[in-house]
Structure formats: structure tokens, C-alpha cells
Design an enzyme around this catalytic site. Sequence first.
Site, PDB file in Angstrom:
ATOM      1  N   GLU B  52       0.443   3.110  -0.203  1.00 12.75           N
ATOM      2  CA  GLU B  52       0.766   3.501  -1.583  1.00 12.75           C
ATOM      3  C   GLU B  52       0.744   2.312  -2.540  1.00 12.75           C
ATOM      4  O   GLU B  52       0.457   2.475  -3.723  1.00 12.75           O
ATOM      5  CB  GLU B  52       2.114   4.213  -1.636  1.00 12.75           C
ATOM      6  CG  GLU B  52       2.091   5.621  -1.034  1.00 12.75           C
ATOM      7  CD  GLU B  52       2.308   5.650   0.470  1.00 12.75           C
ATOM      8  OE1 GLU B  52       2.331   4.569   1.109  1.00 12.75           O
ATOM      9  OE2 GLU B  52       2.462   6.756   1.015  1.00 12.75           O
ATOM     10  N   PHE B 114      15.377  14.778   4.824  1.00 10.47           N
ATOM     11  CA  PHE B 114      14.248  14.048   5.399  1.00 10.47           C
ATOM     12  C   PHE B 114      13.357  13.494   4.284  1.00 10.47           C
ATOM     13  O   PHE B 114      12.969  14.213   3.376  1.00 10.47           O
ATOM     14  CB  PHE B 114      13.441  14.980   6.308  1.00 10.47           C
ATOM     15  CG  PHE B 114      12.204  14.312   6.867  1.00 10.47           C
ATOM     16  CD1 PHE B 114      12.323  13.214   7.705  1.00 10.47           C
ATOM     17  CD2 PHE B 114      10.938  14.756   6.529  1.00 10.47           C
ATOM     18  CE1 PHE B 114      11.193  12.577   8.210  1.00 10.47           C
ATOM     19  CE2 PHE B 114       9.807  14.140   7.021  1.00 10.47           C
ATOM     20  CZ  PHE B 114       9.938  13.048   7.872  1.00 10.47           C
ATOM     21  N   GLN B 115      13.076  12.223   4.344  1.00 14.12           N
ATOM     22  CA  GLN B 115      12.258  11.520   3.346  1.00 14.12           C
ATOM     23  C   GLN B 115      12.795  11.660   1.934  1.00 14.12           C
ATOM     24  O   GLN B 115      12.040  11.698   0.970  1.00 14.12           O
ATOM     25  CB  GLN B 115      10.792  11.956   3.431  1.00 14.12           C
ATOM     26  CG  GLN B 115      10.200  11.553   4.764  1.00 14.12           C
ATOM     27  CD  GLN B 115       8.692  11.590   4.810  1.00 14.12           C
ATOM     28  OE1 GLN B 115       8.058  12.429   4.172  1.00 14.12           O
ATOM     29  NE2 GLN B 115       8.102  10.690   5.578  1.00 14.12           N
ATOM     30  N   LYS B 164       9.876  19.542  -4.402  1.00 10.46           N
ATOM     31  CA  LYS B 164       8.883  20.442  -3.819  1.00 10.46           C
ATOM     32  C   LYS B 164       9.071  21.890  -4.286  1.00 10.46           C
ATOM     33  O   LYS B 164       8.094  22.602  -4.520  1.00 10.46           O
ATOM     34  CB  LYS B 164       8.962  20.366  -2.289  1.00 10.46           C
ATOM     35  CG  LYS B 164       7.749  20.944  -1.600  1.00 10.46           C
ATOM     36  CD  LYS B 164       7.759  20.645  -0.120  1.00 10.46           C
ATOM     37  CE  LYS B 164       6.510  21.205   0.549  1.00 10.46           C
ATOM     38  NZ  LYS B 164       6.507  20.933   1.999  1.00 10.46           N
ATOM     39  N   MET B 481      -1.177 -22.533  -2.988  1.00 10.49           N
ATOM     40  CA  MET B 481      -0.303 -22.804  -4.130  1.00 10.49           C
ATOM     41  C   MET B 481       1.064 -23.290  -3.658  1.00 10.49           C
ATOM     42  O   MET B 481       1.654 -24.203  -4.235  1.00 10.49           O
ATOM     43  CB  MET B 481      -0.156 -21.528  -4.972  1.00 10.49           C
ATOM     44  CG  MET B 481       0.582 -21.704  -6.265  1.00 10.49           C
ATOM     45  SD  MET B 481      -0.148 -22.922  -7.345  1.00 10.49           S
ATOM     46  CE  MET B 481      -1.222 -21.915  -8.352  1.00 10.49           C
TER      47      MET B 481
END
Lengths: 186, 583
Positions: B52, B114-115, B164, B481
Site C-alpha cells: 500500500e 478483525f482488521q 463495509k 548520505m
Amino acid sequence: MSPLNIEKGSTSHSAYDLRSHMSDEVETHTLAVLVQNEAGVLARVIGLFSGRGYNIESLTVAEVDREGHRSRITIVTSGTPQVIQQIRMQLERMVPVHEVSDLTVEGPFVSRELALIKVVSKGEHRVEALRIAEIFRANVVDSTLESFVFEITGTPEKVDAFCELMRPLGDVRLARTGVAAIARGL
Amino acid sequence: MTRQMTGAKMVIEALKEQGVDTVFGYPGGAVLPIYDEIFQQNEIRHILVRHEQGAVHAAEGYARSTGKPGVVLVTSGPGATNAVTGLVDALMDSIPLVVLTGQVPTFMIGSDAFQEADTVGITRPCTKMNWLVKDTDKLSGTIHEAFHIATEGRPGPVLVDLPKDVQFATGTYTSKPQVKSHYQPRVKGDTAMIEALVEAMEQAERPIFYTGGGVINSGPKASQLLRELVEATGFPITSTLMGLGSYPASGDKWLGMLGMHGLYEANLAMHDCDLMINIGARFDDRITGRIADFSPGSRKAHIDIDPSSINKVIHADFPIIGDVAHVLEDMLRIWKARGRKTQSEALTKWWEQIDQWRAVKCLRYTNSETVIKPQYALERLEALTKGRDRYIATEVGQHQMWAAQFLGFEDPNRWMTSGGLGTMGYGVPASIGVQIAHPEALVINVAGEGSWLMNMQEMGTAVQYRAPVKQFILNNERLGMVRQWQELLHGERYSHSWSEALPDFVKLAEAFGCKGILCTDPADLDDAIMEMLEYDGPVIFDCVVEKHENCFPMIPSGKAHNEMLLGEAETQGVIQEGGAVLV
Ligand SMILES: Cc1cc2nc3c(=O)[nH]c(=O)nc-3n(C[C@H](O)[C@H](O)[C@H](O)COP(=O)(O)OP(=O)(O)OC[C@H]3O[C@@H](n4cnc5c(N)ncnc54)[C@H](O)[C@@H]3O)c2cc1C
Ligand SMILES: Cc1ncc(C[n+]2csc(CCOP(=O)(O)OP(=O)(O)O)c2C)c(N)n1
């Protein structure tokens, strides 16, 4: 060109310069913020203060326009003039914020706070507490044989002064609302 | 006419109404109804990323290279948390994004479902604005408002969290014209203040334009007006990392980038100027160095659409709140109407001074016949790609700074880099997002091997969608760097700044199904770059470079513009004299 003459103990060799302010004088300002009353708006405002390291000395919030779903947040904050200006700008750019007024700079304003003070004491101390309450125009809103609950409204300084006088008289417990403020005149 | 439809369908309808052609995303349980709708249509193209974070950076690349908002769709919980780095990156660099996240059903919110993650809570400080939609009737209106807020004023990422059940339920669709937003930032600058600035320009003896990402944000017209203003006044111009391309690098008024790794002439001109005209830049600490010594003798104008940018760091004598294109148009008009005046004699002297600074040739480096110098690699890349329809993305580190110094940008929207957050791992997905938006263009990601590995999984995306991105890795086998700072500031104690066990990039390319090229000898470099350019598909180019090259010029943090380090000879002095106290 010149070498890196960095003083011992200095932090200037870190990734950040320590910012100097335009004036170092810390001022206290009262801001009135009109916001859209939607989920998370208070978290957003408080998150701005914690995220950017600004002070909150007092914060009150309640809906003031039911139909328009608008709430008014009164914030008492302190900082250098440059920080105060940033706070105002940062508040103004937030999407759910409609209006910000810095009451402290925009002219005279009144600010009031309500406090409930419970004083647990006996004998002479009870009499003294009642006497002081009268001077401060505090109301007795509850009473038992060993306690009073006073209600006082006024500037934060007045509330502070009242509490200080009560403390020696017994066991003092305190609930304060924080400041609500509004500009005077038209 | 009211239109009834499911929330999931509304998402697609609203995106179509907003003219969205591409969505970068990754599916999961909480967004399945939306994915089902995506499956049943052909107007919006969905690009399946591999992580993502990649979706968000790809959308940033898409947005920065097109001027349109980038759109992302991810699932709840881990999908949303993986997107967070990209959100902050876009917030810092003012990139317009609309990110849609799935959420557990409204009746399960707060139950540690969940999630489930508190996505609006987590992303509140990472977005310009975010919303949790609890009612299907409000869904499409919220998406339209989201596009409005992402793109108006100072652009930025916004997020809409979609439970949802809200996606499954049926409700009334609100179309774009029905949404009236109170968010209407001011675009036109105060005329009196613009007039005052023009007057200051007429009197200025040592003026400079200091331009930034705001010119790019404002759109192509802003760049065009800027060019006109620079040519008409003859004032020198420098730009931040974020503003490269708004004025052409080939223009004779161009001083190059300024700041910590900016050019000597640009920084000294900033330090010594008497009028600084900041156009869409935010006085970042990579620019100002030690605040107290920042351009002490100048009056400063600041043109910015975000009032909070003004006086945040540096006091502005001429604060102008407005959109760059609008303000420049007024500036030009007023300056012309007042007779096109400048102090031409003083300007000639100013340019003589600048030419002396230019003669220092601050980007000079010692080339080598045996090992490829990173600067040389970029010079060759520049020479061999000049004049082509070219877009450059970068990762973060020395290579990023060298790319800014050694590549020339002639147009806006051609340069995608993570400036404010400095996100290693930005370049691979960003380059893919650019390529998706410009399928025929040459898109190159100038990378360091450390950064490149952070989101290399996205090569799978490039291969799947036949995005022929060229990954030009300046491989110094070091976190260059970091190594440079350790050398200069931490007594050469190279604590964890190199990786052992780097992959074989050519084999890695083959494993992904793209082309790998290894180049180690400067003599082979041109041919190898040509091979990369001619290959019709994604390429991973492993350019093995000098391991210990430092990036100069460099203004150490907290130092003034005129206390710049140039080149390696002086570095030696620094370590000997200052090394002991630098710990
Ligand atoms: C390793 C590393 C080194 C770096 N070194 C340097 C360096 O040497 N030099 C350098 O320049 N940067 C450097 N950077 C980048 C630096 O951190 C900042 O990201 C950058 O300087 C900010 O650019 P900017 O001022 O143009 O602002 P941006 O972040 O591009 O902000 C744009 C400004 O314009 C305003 N704006 C937006 N839209 C409009 C509009 N339509 N009209 C008017 N105003 C608008 C915004 O409100 C904002 O204030 C470095 C980054 C990294 C990671
Ligand atoms: C996600 C993230 N982690 C850490 C850093 C700190 N950091 C900045 S530059 C750098 C080294 C980059 O190495 P590489 O990609 O190989 O590029 P080089 O500097 O060698 O060109 C690191 C670790 C960062 N910017 N981003």
C-alpha cells in the site's frame, strides 16, 4: 571556505537549527474558534496544539448553533507573539474551522469561568468559609454538616483567589469549567 | 432526479464524475464491494501495486506529473496503516491525493474487530482532512468534497474511510454540482501589497527570485508567467528542490538550486541580496540554515497561498497571500503599467558579482578513469537523454542531491522527489505512477541502492502493467548520505551505514521479468545507458560507483549560507580541525 567550528555541547550540528523567535516575551491570549461540529473536530484542534508543541492553558467547547451545527471553542494559550500568530494561522487553515478571533488583540472582551468548590471543614472554619463566600458572591449549592459546595463564576483570577482563601480552611476539592469568553460591545 | 445505488457503486460513480482514470490500490475484505464494482466497469483503470505504501507513492508520482489528484484504494487495518508514510509524504510536499480506505462495518467499530484500526484517528495529523462515512446518503457528497479539498488552496492528501456496511447499503447519490463547500481559499493577492512589492522591485539593486513547489502546485500558467517576469526584469532566479523545472535550467537567469546542497552562486546571492522575492516556497530549514544569519541585509516578499506559511520561519516584509499564477499576473501587469522600471546599472553590477561566484564552479569534481563517479554517471545520463520527453523520479540520499544538481529541468511536473519527508522508497513506485500517466514518455528513477531496496517489490507492478520505467541505481554499497554525515560530523565512525549482502541486481531484474544491466567501468557507461534507453520495458541498471564520494556543496545544518563547504580538499581540513568536538 570556513571549517565547521562547532562549539562543544552545541546542537547546531544536528539536522535542525534551533529557531530564534521574533520576540521572546511570552504572552497569554484568548482565542475563540468557531468550528463545524462534526466528528473528531475537537481531536483535530487539540492534535494541532500537541503536534506543534503549543500550550493549552484552558479549553472549553460547546455547540452554539444547533441548526448550523457549529461549536465555539475558547482556548487560552500562551507563547511568543510569533507563536501566537502561527497558532491562529494554523487554526484558520483547518478545513472545519470557520472563524478564529484573537480576543486579546481584537479589543475588550469578557471572560468567565465557573467553578464548583467543595470545602470539608468543621467549626470556626465553616463560618469563615461562608463569610469569604459571601464576599466573593459564591453560592452555596450543597451543604452537609461537614461540607459545603460553593459555586463561583468569574475571571480565572477571581476563581484562583477564592480557592486560595479556601485551602487553609479544610479539605478542598475543585471542579472548573475553563474559560468562556466573548468580545464586548457590538 | 435522485439516483439510488449502493455505496460501493457510488464510489465508482463519484470517481468517474471527478474525471478519474486511474486508481492505485490493493484489495482486502473491507473493500471487496468496491472491488466488485471496479470489476464490472472499464472506464477506471485499477493498478494493483505490491504494497500500500507503493500505491500512495505511485499516486503521488501520477499527481505531480499530471497536476491532477492521485487516487488510492486500500483495505482497512493493515492496508490503511501501510498507507500512512505516503500520506505524510504527500502532506509535507503538498501533493493532492484522495485516499479511500475500507473500514469494518459501523456496528463493529470500536470492538477490536478483525482488521479494525482507528484510521481517521491515525491519519488525522497525516492528512489535510479526513472523514469516516457512516451513512450511505453522505458517501458521494463526501467524496466530491474530498476532491475539492485535496486540490483547492494548498494541495494535500485527504482520506475517506468507508465502513463495509455503508458500501453494501443503498442510498441517494449526490452529484458534484450539488456539493457546496465552505472551503474557498483566497487566490487573489492584496493589490496594495503587490504594488508595494513592485515598487521595491523597481528600487532593488540586488534582487533575487526564490521559487518553490508552490509554482508547480499553481499549474503550468504559473511557470509561464514566472518565465515572463524573469525575462522582463532580468532578475536572477533560484529554486528549491521542489520547484525545479518551473524556470528552465537552460535559462541564463538560472542560478541553480539553493539550500543545503544547492549551488554556491545561488546561496551567496540569497545571502547578499537586498530584495528576496519568495514565490511559493516555505523557508524550509534546508534553505535558511542558521535563521539569525539568513540573508541579513534583505527585505523579503513572500507569496504563498497558505497564510500559515507566512511568518512561520522568516518575517515577511511584503506578505502576499494568494495563488502564484494570480499574483504573478498582477505583478506583471502592475510592473508594466508603472513603466517597466528596474535599476539597470545596479543589476549589471549584481550580475557581475554573480558571475564571479559562478566562476567558482562549485559542482566541480575529480573524475576517474577506473571507477564511475556518481556525478559523471548523471552527467552522461543528462547528455544522453536531453531533449527527450523525460520524467525523473528519485529516491532519497546523495544521489537525489546529485540528480538535482546535475540534471537540467526545462519544464514543470518533470521532477518527482520526496523533499519534505525525505522518504527512502519513494522513487520506485513514484516512477511507476508517472509512467502509468505518461505511457510513451521516458521515465527514469535515479536511485541509491539502499532506498531502492525499500520498495523494490513494485517492480512486479511495473512488469505487470508493462510500465517501462528505468531504474538507474547509483550503487555505492553505502547509505551514502548517512555515511557522509558520519564522516564529516561523527568522527568517521561509520555506524551501520553500509549493507553487506546486497542482491545481484541483474539477477533480481531477471527474477522480476525485466532487464538487468551492470556497469562498473566509466568507459562502458555510455553504451550501457543507451542499452537501457533503447530497451522497450522496465530496466534495473546497476551502476556501480565510487563508494566514498561526498556530495558538495554542503551548508552544514545551522550554518549560514556563506559558510558553505565546497569539495573534498576542505573536508580534510574540517575533519582535522573540528573532528574532535563534532562528536
Ligand atoms: C536529503 C535531502 C536534502 C535536501 N536538501 C535540499 C536542498 O539543498 N535545497 C532545497 O531546496 N531543498 C532540499 N531538500 C528539500 C527540503 O527538505 C524541502 O522539501 C524543500 O526545500 C521545500 O521546498 P519549498 O520551499 O519549495 O516548499 P514545498 O514543500 O514545495 O511547499 C510549497 C509552498 O508553496 C505554497 N503553495 C502551494 N500551492 C501554492 C499556490 N498555488 N500558490 C501559492 N503558494 C502555494 C505552500 O503553501 C507551501 O508553503 C532536501 C531534502 C532531502 C530529503
Ligand atoms: C525511510 C527512511 N529511513 C531512513 C532515512 C534516513 N536516510 C536518509 S538518506 C539515507 C541513505 C540513503 O542511501 P541510498 O539510498 O543508498 O542513497 P545514497 O545516499 O547512497 O545515494 C538514509 C538512511 C530516510 N530518509 N528514509
